[in-house]
Motif scaffolding. Structure first.
Motif, PDB file in Angstrom:
ATOM      1  N   VAL A  20      39.869  40.054  50.730  1.00  0.00           N
ATOM      2  CA  VAL A  20      40.520  40.773  49.730  1.00  0.00           C
ATOM      3  C   VAL A  20      39.894  42.160  49.630  1.00  0.00           C
ATOM      4  O   VAL A  20      38.638  42.357  49.872  1.00  0.00           O
ATOM      5  CB  VAL A  20      40.145  40.096  48.245  1.00  0.00           C
ATOM      6  CG1 VAL A  20      40.708  40.918  47.039  1.00  0.00           C
ATOM      7  CG2 VAL A  20      40.820  38.648  48.383  1.00  0.00           C
ATOM      8  N   PRO A  34      45.215  40.890  49.107  1.00  0.00           N
ATOM      9  CA  PRO A  34      44.551  40.650  50.387  1.00  0.00           C
ATOM     10  C   PRO A  34      44.630  41.947  51.494  1.00  0.00           C
ATOM     11  O   PRO A  34      45.475  42.579  51.507  1.00  0.00           O
ATOM     12  CB  PRO A  34      45.569  39.367  50.767  1.00  0.00           C
ATOM     13  CG  PRO A  34      46.215  38.984  49.898  1.00  0.00           C
ATOM     14  CD  PRO A  34      46.271  40.266  48.831  1.00  0.00           C
ATOM     15  N   LYS A  55      49.828  39.351  44.295  1.00  0.00           N
ATOM     16  CA  LYS A  55      48.457  40.082  44.633  1.00  0.00           C
ATOM     17  C   LYS A  55      47.496  38.895  44.261  1.00  0.00           C
ATOM     18  O   LYS A  55      47.849  37.634  43.474  1.00  0.00           O
ATOM     19  CB  LYS A  55      48.246  41.060  43.311  1.00  0.00           C
ATOM     20  CG  LYS A  55      49.233  42.188  43.340  1.00  0.00           C
ATOM     21  CD  LYS A  55      49.018  43.156  44.470  1.00  0.00           C
ATOM     22  CE  LYS A  55      49.877  44.318  44.809  1.00  0.00           C
ATOM     23  NZ  LYS A  55      50.070  44.698  46.117  1.00  0.00           N
ATOM     24  N   ALA A  56      46.415  38.980  45.011  1.00  0.00           N
ATOM     25  CA  ALA A  56      45.129  38.186  44.832  1.00  0.00           C
ATOM     26  C   ALA A  56      44.510  38.342  43.317  1.00  0.00           C
ATOM     27  O   ALA A  56      44.384  39.535  42.899  1.00  0.00           O
ATOM     28  CB  ALA A  56      44.182  38.114  45.937  1.00  0.00           C
ATOM     29  N   GLY A  58      41.502  37.929  42.436  1.00  0.00           N
ATOM     30  CA  GLY A  58      39.956  38.500  42.807  1.00  0.00           C
ATOM     31  C   GLY A  58      39.193  38.135  41.868  1.00  0.00           C
ATOM     32  O   GLY A  58      37.900  38.381  42.133  1.00  0.00           O
TER      33      GLY A  58
END
Length: 185
Positions: A20, A34, A55-56, A58
């Motif tokens: 990430v 990522p 989207k990740a 995080g």
């Protein structure tokens, strides 16, 4: 310093392979994606057809970076506005100096806090490992060893964009400090 928010600020990697990555602007907006080199990128691209998240997240630690990165960005903008618009020039320099020092504190303290929270989350995840439960069976030691190895392999790297932003901001604070100490002609 504001332009450095566009560069890469931090990355989470496993055994040196980036998973990430986030820019300063990405931290503020929550777009922690990522890395292009990450196996997660391919996985998330395959999931697009199934309406998977783009989207990740995080994690909680990177999510809280939105506050300190946003505060740092806002304080840099405030320092610029105060330095250019306030009058008389000496008071403008003092006000810009104060905002710049606060921005440095927000960015430095925030990144330090994020790195320490990341380490704490790694330790907590290892402590919660199912391998440590009583019903782990004969694979308890193997699971514990694998979890320990994975925790050791995952790192949070602070990248050049962050250091560039902090360095340029520190130079600006130094220059503003010199301007604030200058005697009027």
């Amino acid at each position: 310093a504001l332009l450095a928010f566009l560069g890469p600020w931090m990355a989470v990697s496993c055994n040196g392979a980036p998973l990430v990555q986030a820019s300063g602007i990405g931290l503020i907006t929550g777009d922690v994606a990522p890395s292009a080199d990450s196996p997660l990128a391919g996985f998330m691209n395959r999931g697009e057809a199934e309406d998977a998240p783009q989207k990740a997240s995080g994690g909680e630690t990177l999510g809280s970076a939105r506050i300190w990165a946003g505060a740092g960005f806002g304080l840099i903008v405030l320092a610029l506005v105060l330095g250019l618009a306030a009058r008389p020039p000496r008071k403008a320099a003092l006000a810009a100096l104060a905002a710049g020092v606060l921005a440095l504190s927000a960015l430095g303290g925030g990144m330090g806090w994020t790195a320490s929270q990341f380490q704490a989350e790694k330790r907590e995840a290892l402590a919660r490992s199912p391998a440590e439960s009583e019903d782990a069976g004969p694979f308890g030691d193997l699971g514990r060893g694998m979890a320990s190895a994975m925790a050791a392999a995952i790192r949070l790297d602070i990248l050049w964009g962050y250091w560039l932003a902090v360095g340029l901001l520190a130079a600006g604070v130094g220059a503003t400090g010199m301007a604030a100490r200058a005697r009027p002609d």
